[in-house]
Design a protein around this motif. Structure first.
Motif, PDB file in Angstrom:
ATOM      1  N   VAL A  68     -11.836  59.303  33.438  1.00  0.00           N
ATOM      2  CA  VAL A  68     -10.886  58.378  34.050  1.00  0.00           C
ATOM      3  C   VAL A  68     -11.617  57.525  35.077  1.00  0.00           C
ATOM      4  O   VAL A  68     -12.393  58.030  35.878  1.00  0.00           O
ATOM      5  CB  VAL A  68      -9.705  59.126  34.712  1.00  0.00           C
ATOM      6  CG1 VAL A  68     -10.204  60.132  35.759  1.00  0.00           C
ATOM      7  CG2 VAL A  68      -8.718  58.159  35.346  1.00  0.00           C
ATOM      8  N   ARG A  72      -8.130  53.042  33.749  1.00  0.00           N
ATOM      9  CA  ARG A  72      -6.896  53.804  33.503  1.00  0.00           C
ATOM     10  C   ARG A  72      -5.865  53.571  34.612  1.00  0.00           C
ATOM     11  O   ARG A  72      -4.834  54.250  34.670  1.00  0.00           O
ATOM     12  CB  ARG A  72      -7.198  55.299  33.403  1.00  0.00           C
ATOM     13  CG  ARG A  72      -7.602  55.763  32.007  1.00  0.00           C
ATOM     14  CD  ARG A  72      -8.935  55.252  31.576  1.00  0.00           C
ATOM     15  NE  ARG A  72      -9.374  55.812  30.294  1.00  0.00           N
ATOM     16  CZ  ARG A  72     -10.477  55.408  29.668  1.00  0.00           C
ATOM     17  NH1 ARG A  72     -11.229  54.459  30.195  1.00  0.00           N
ATOM     18  NH2 ARG A  72     -10.824  55.951  28.525  1.00  0.00           N
ATOM     19  N   ALA A  81      -8.559  54.875  41.217  1.00  0.00           N
ATOM     20  CA  ALA A  81      -9.443  55.923  40.706  1.00  0.00           C
ATOM     21  C   ALA A  81     -10.544  56.227  41.722  1.00  0.00           C
ATOM     22  O   ALA A  81     -10.910  57.382  41.944  1.00  0.00           O
ATOM     23  CB  ALA A  81     -10.055  55.498  39.374  1.00  0.00           C
ATOM     24  N   LYS A 218      -1.884  63.474  35.482  1.00  0.00           N
ATOM     25  CA  LYS A 218      -2.127  62.865  34.178  1.00  0.00           C
ATOM     26  C   LYS A 218      -3.579  62.980  33.748  1.00  0.00           C
ATOM     27  O   LYS A 218      -3.870  63.283  32.587  1.00  0.00           O
ATOM     28  CB  LYS A 218      -1.713  61.395  34.198  1.00  0.00           C
ATOM     29  CG  LYS A 218      -1.925  60.707  32.847  1.00  0.00           C
ATOM     30  CD  LYS A 218      -1.317  59.323  32.812  1.00  0.00           C
ATOM     31  CE  LYS A 218      -1.450  58.708  31.408  1.00  0.00           C
ATOM     32  NZ  LYS A 218      -0.826  57.376  31.329  1.00  0.00           N
ATOM     33  N   TRP A 219      -4.491  62.752  34.691  1.00  0.00           N
ATOM     34  CA  TRP A 219      -5.897  62.593  34.314  1.00  0.00           C
ATOM     35  C   TRP A 219      -6.795  63.780  34.687  1.00  0.00           C
ATOM     36  O   TRP A 219      -7.788  64.026  34.013  1.00  0.00           O
ATOM     37  CB  TRP A 219      -6.476  61.329  34.945  1.00  0.00           C
ATOM     38  CG  TRP A 219      -5.768  60.082  34.548  1.00  0.00           C
ATOM     39  CD1 TRP A 219      -4.989  59.296  35.339  1.00  0.00           C
ATOM     40  CD2 TRP A 219      -5.767  59.466  33.256  1.00  0.00           C
ATOM     41  NE1 TRP A 219      -4.497  58.225  34.633  1.00  0.00           N
ATOM     42  CE2 TRP A 219      -4.969  58.308  33.345  1.00  0.00           C
ATOM     43  CE3 TRP A 219      -6.354  59.783  32.038  1.00  0.00           C
ATOM     44  CZ2 TRP A 219      -4.742  57.464  32.262  1.00  0.00           C
ATOM     45  CZ3 TRP A 219      -6.148  58.946  30.948  1.00  0.00           C
ATOM     46  CH2 TRP A 219      -5.351  57.803  31.070  1.00  0.00           C
ATOM     47  N   TYR A 220      -6.461  64.487  35.751  1.00  0.00           N
ATOM     48  CA  TYR A 220      -7.328  65.585  36.197  1.00  0.00           C
ATOM     49  C   TYR A 220      -6.855  66.908  35.616  1.00  0.00           C
ATOM     50  O   TYR A 220      -6.396  67.806  36.317  1.00  0.00           O
ATOM     51  CB  TYR A 220      -7.398  65.611  37.725  1.00  0.00           C
ATOM     52  CG  TYR A 220      -8.384  64.588  38.244  1.00  0.00           C
ATOM     53  CD1 TYR A 220      -9.689  64.942  38.544  1.00  0.00           C
ATOM     54  CD2 TYR A 220      -8.023  63.253  38.374  1.00  0.00           C
ATOM     55  CE1 TYR A 220     -10.611  63.998  38.987  1.00  0.00           C
ATOM     56  CE2 TYR A 220      -8.928  62.301  38.808  1.00  0.00           C
ATOM     57  CZ  TYR A 220     -10.219  62.683  39.111  1.00  0.00           C
ATOM     58  OH  TYR A 220     -11.146  61.749  39.538  1.00  0.00           O
ATOM     59  N   ASN A 224      -9.400  66.722  29.829  1.00  0.00           N
ATOM     60  CA  ASN A 224      -9.941  65.382  30.070  1.00  0.00           C
ATOM     61  C   ASN A 224     -11.195  65.459  30.933  1.00  0.00           C
ATOM     62  O   ASN A 224     -11.600  64.466  31.534  1.00  0.00           O
ATOM     63  CB  ASN A 224      -8.886  64.493  30.751  1.00  0.00           C
ATOM     64  CG  ASN A 224      -9.247  63.021  30.675  1.00  0.00           C
ATOM     65  OD1 ASN A 224      -9.638  62.516  29.628  1.00  0.00           O
ATOM     66  ND2 ASN A 224      -9.121  62.327  31.797  1.00  0.00           N
ATOM     67  N   ILE A 255      -4.116  63.370  25.792  1.00  0.00           N
ATOM     68  CA  ILE A 255      -4.477  62.025  26.251  1.00  0.00           C
ATOM     69  C   ILE A 255      -4.985  61.219  25.067  1.00  0.00           C
ATOM     70  O   ILE A 255      -5.940  61.618  24.394  1.00  0.00           O
ATOM     71  CB  ILE A 255      -5.543  62.098  27.354  1.00  0.00           C
ATOM     72  CG1 ILE A 255      -4.951  62.776  28.595  1.00  0.00           C
ATOM     73  CG2 ILE A 255      -6.068  60.704  27.698  1.00  0.00           C
ATOM     74  CD1 ILE A 255      -5.948  63.042  29.691  1.00  0.00           C
TER      75      ILE A 255
END
Length: 949
Positions: A68, A72, A81, A218-220, A224, A255
């Motif tokens: 990410v 994103r 980010a 969502k990303w961590y 991912n 994802i």
């Protein structure tokens, strides 16, 4: 960080062995015996784990990389980010507030750090091998036990830190907005590369706590993220630790990978910006290309290097040699995950119409079309790529970065073999094809960055670019208290994670074996044999540098050093460059305040040929008249650029205050515009003949060749390089001021104030020098563990970074605190620094001492890992007269240090009332305020014209 697909360019095939999820071994064909082994496995929650074992040094690197980056983000939350990268270092449930930095100091780590790109964010550190379990525990806490610790005050403070980073890296530097202008023009508004990684000040300010939680969730997530462990460890043990600490972290939602989004332009866009800090006009042209790892990206890499690097390069011939509009051309192909861009940038000489530059660029492209690229040139470029590849493998962290990069963006850590084969398969036809496809007659972005008031220099027809610049307003930033402890319900775990894991078996720390020799002509040799990679790296350092210049010829040492690279009696500049590049070697010659240095990096197999070229450069300079004029213009251009760079201005002004305007020690190594203008070739020859002698020279060498080979290789140099007497003048007399004064250098509209605070201090030979270095660790020498950083960055959000140091050699030394702080807290920052220094000794505790000792002793495990570190060890010994066992002697100083000694040293060397306080910033808003520091009226060092609106 330079993208690894550009770094890992190698003219070889490397054998790789990998253990996949099914534990099946795969092997690539090999043309060498060099290999990078790895093991990859995946946890049930989706976490990819890659191991690489390297037992050459007792250290291990741990890198956690999330797929990410700024691409994103949501529109209106740009820079998020990167902001998030900062947040993950601050606290976690089981390490506590600042716990990672405190642990890093105790264990002797390199300092927890991270970086954010368009497409990934990574967190990394190298530590002694006995701290591996601690690092795995800490990285797991980031992923599974972090988000609850982020509060509104913490978020508010870190916004200020990141905004300060943007001011420092973008808003307060020449041409800092170039990438922003290009990005907005090149990519459509809905394209994820339309905005910069650093984001905008407004978007950063608008980020909310809800945004943070949504982004993290969502990303961590494990599915991912890639964890890479590289270095000296036992895989079975490490695997059990990874499973223990990461297994119970829940998998996130699936994802969907982003599809590549290369762009096309319907028209050429022509923009200009009046740059507050620029003194030279700069033209940049940018074309959309292809994402990283696409076939054409490899040929574009070769194209950019061939067109712009070296004397033979078409752009050098036309723009530098023929048209004489610049001293240097920058060109690159920048491939990211979703798209790519190819750019040429020219910083022209003062007053140059950028239309003239644009015409010269077109002429250079036309020349390339007619001549093409030869097979010999293609092989020359690949030879340099091989050396670059090996250099990238010189640390366990570098290897870890590579494995993570390939795993995330190619879905295979072993993609390195494909990457190299793609490079090797580039043909001359490919290079011409990508030029025709992506550059020739294609729409592109034109940006003209010109000094204030010089719009007429912009390319004809340019329209004004939209650039948002911050106003300097006192009290504009919101107030916060980052010390407030977050209240939350702790995230459950199947075991107690609150206790830091124990150390493993302590590594055995050994100083590399050093050999020494003196040649018949007086040249001293210090060396370390190291066979980790097939490289040799060496320097020939000749004492003198600026110190032995005639005051009438300031800059002669630097000018002379530059000329040594401009051909020999038997080779033109172009022929010399070709010979160096054909070996894949790098030879750099430069001058400092007290020495002239020839620095060489080469493949071990080409060492003899590289050394022969060094001998030729050193003993048979060409003194070419045309090259002399080109170098002169280049140095003058550099001097003019320095005048607009607040950091360069601060360094020069500070040196004058330290040593006095009359001292050679205070002068710019480049000289002055007047002295460079007046310089003749005869002046340079006189400097060379009087001062370049083996009697004051030392060769430091590290590499994959034994002592006998190195020493025997120098027979020719020993015989041909005759010794002469060189007199090094006595060290300049510089005393600490009897009372403090504030000095102010006006840079109108500066978005930050650059601070330099200190006084002439100890030399490396003084008995108190290293004890003072130890004393300074917790003040400002310990990175995030230091009081200055904890107070001004972590506590108040005034700065992106602040440091203090005792900087010394055997002749001179100084103590300096340096930082860039946001303009509207210039006074408050200096007041905080004054208070910290005043109370440092009084407040120093036994715990502070234990942290200091732990770091300074344990960090020796990684003190000699890289070629550069080993060269640094040799330079300390050879240039500062230290003993070969000085590391051990310094360890004893650390072990025996007491709190009382720290207090005594602090009282002796940290008196804020006897220092130089230099501020380089905006006089209109900050000058009068500095009276409140308590050191009388500030002394203005310059008079600046008001910058035009």
């Amino acid at each position: 960080m330079k993208h690894l697909n550009q770094i890992l360019l190698a003219f070889l095939v490397i054998s790789l062995s990998a253990c996949k999820k099914e534990n099946k071994e795969t092997e690539a064909s090999s043309s060498t015996d060099f290999s990078v082994d790895y093991e990859k496995f995946e946890l049930d929650n989706g976490l990819d784990v890659v191991f690489h074992v390297d037992k050459s040094d007792p250290v291990v690197a741990v890198a956690l990389t999330a797929h990410v980056g700024s691409a994103r983000e949501k529109e209106g939350r740009t820079g998020f980010a990167h902001l998030f990268e900062h947040l993950l270092f601050l606290e976690s449930e089981n390490l506590g507030k600042g716990g990672l930095d405190q642990m890093s100091a105790r264990i002797g780590g390199s300092g927890a750090n991270g970086s954010t790109s368009r497409d990934r964010t990574n967190y990394f550190q190298t530590v002694p091998k006995d701290a591996l379990e601690k690092m795995i525990w800490a990285e797991a806490d980031k992923l599974g036990w972090f988000i609850n610790t982020v509060t509104e005050p913490v978020l508010a403070k870190e916004k200020q830190v990141v905004k300060n980073e943007k001011r420092q890296g973008v808003d307060n530097r020449p041409y800092g907005h170039t990438s922003y202008v290009i990005g907005k023009a090149l990519y459509p508004k809905d394209h994820p590369y339309n905005w910069q990684v650093i984001g905008s000040l407004e978007d950063l300010q608008n980020a909310t706590l809800a945004d943070v939680k949504e982004f993290f969730n969502k990303w961590y997530v494990p599915n991912n993220v890639t964890l890479v462990i590289s270095g000296d460890f036992e895989p079975a043990q490490a695997k059990s630790w990874v499973k223990k600490y990461f297994d119970e972290i829940k998998r996130g939602d699936e994802i969907t990978p982003l599809e590549a989004q290369p762009v096309t332009l319907s028209e050429t866009k022509n923009l200009y910006h009046e740059d507050n800090f620029a003194r030279l006009p700069e033209l940049t042209m940018t074309w959309p290309t292809v994402p990283q790892y696409k076939k054409d990206s490899y040929a574009l890499d070769v194209l950019s290097e061939y067109l712009s690097e070296g004397k033979k390069a078409p752009f050098n011939k036309i723009l530098v040699d023929d048209k004489k509009v610049t001293s240097n051309v920058t060109m690159y192909n920048f491939g990211s995950e979703l798209a790519g861009e190819f750019a040429v940038s020219v910083r022209a000489f003062p007053g140059t119409d950028l239309d003239v530059v644009a015409e010269a660029i077109e002429e250079a492209f036309t020349t390339f079309e007619a001549e093409g690229i030869s097979e010999k040139d293609l092989e020359r470029i690949k030879a340099g790529q091989e050396t670059g590849f090996y250099n990238s493998l010189s640390s366990v962290l570098g290897k870890g970065f590579q494995l993570a990069q390939y795993n995330i963006f190619a879905d295979d850590p072993g993609f390195i073999s494909d990457d190299i084969n793609n490079i090797l398969n580039v043909t001359t036809e490919d290079v011409m094809r990508v030029y025709t496809t992506y550059i020739k007659d294609q729409n592109h972005i034109i940006t003209s960055f010109v000094p204030k008031g010089e719009i007429t220099l912009a390319v004809e027809g340019a329209t004004k670019a939209e650039v948002v610049e911050e106003e300097i307003i006192a009290g504009a930033e919101e107030e916060f208290d980052a010390s407030i402890t977050a209240e939350y319900e702790k995230t459950p775990s199947t075991f107690d994670r609150s206790s830091e894991p124990p150390y493993g078996v302590a590594p055995e720390i050994t100083v590399p074996e050093i050999y020494e020799e003196t040649l018949a002509n007086g040249l001293k040799i210090y060396g370390i044999e190291n066979n980790e990679v097939p490289l040799v790296q060496f320097t020939i350092s000749i004492k003198g540098g600026q110190l032995v210049e005639d005051p009438e010829h300031l800059g002669a040492a630097n000018f002379m050093a530059a000329m040594l690279s401009k051909g020999t009696a038997n080779k033109t500049t172009e022929e010399l460059e070709q010979a160096i590049q054909q070996l894949g070697a790098r030879i750099n010659v430069y001058a400092t305040k007290d020495e002239t240095v020839i620095a060489v990096n080469t493949l071990a197999k080409n060492y003899d040929k590289a050394l022969a070229l060094v001998e030729e450069m050193l003993l048979q300079p060409r003194w070419d008249a045309n090259e002399f004029e080109l170098v002169k213009e280049s140095i003058k251009s550099d001097l003019q650029q320095q005048q607009a760079n607040p950091n360069a201005v601060a360094n020069l002004a500070y040196n004058e205050l330290l040593y006095g305007k009359e001292s050679i020690q205070s002068k710019n190594v480049l000289g002055t515009i007047a002295s460079v203008n007046a310089m003749t070739i005869e002046d340079l020859k006189a400097y060379y003949n009087q001062n370049i002698s083996p009697s004051v020279a030392v060769m430091n060498v590290v590499g994959a060749l034994p002592k006998s080979t190195i020493v025997n290789s120098l027979d020719g140099l020993s015989e041909a390089w005759e010794a002469k007497k060189v007199t090094i003048p006595p060290a300049p007399v510089a005393k600490a001021p009897k009372q403090s004064n504030v000095y102010f250098y006006d840079v109108p509209n500066a978005k930050q104030s650059v601070l330099q605070i200190g006084y002439p201090a100890l030399t490396v030979k003084d008995a108190d020098y290293y004890p003072a270095v130890v004393m300074n660790y917790k003040l400002g020498g310990g990175g995030f563990a230091s009081k200055l950083t904890q107070e001004l960055r972590e506590g108040k959000g005034y700065t992106y970074g602040i440091r203090s140091r005792f900087d010394a050699n055997e002749r001179t030394g100084d103590f300096t605190i340096s930082s860039g702080v946001r303009s509207n807290v210039t006074l408050e920052s200096t007041q905080a620094i004054k208070d910290i220094m005043s109370n440092y000794g009084k407040d120093f505790t036994q715990e502070d001492l234990e942290t200091t000792k732990s770091f300074l002793l344990k960090s020796n495990a990684r003190a000699f890992e890289t070629f550069g570190a080993k060269l640094g060890l040799l330079e300390d010994i050879s240039e500062n007269g230290l003993s070969k066992d000085y590391i051990k002697k310094r360890e004893e100083i650390v072990k025996n240090m007491t709190v009382e000694e720290i207090k005594t040293l602090s009282e002796k060397y940290l008196n804020p009332d006897k220092m130089i306080w230099l501020v380089v910033g905006d006089k209109a808003t900050q000058f009068e305020r500095m009276k409140e520091l308590g050191y009388g009226n500030p002394i203005l060092l310059n008079e600046s014209e008001k910058v035009k609106d």
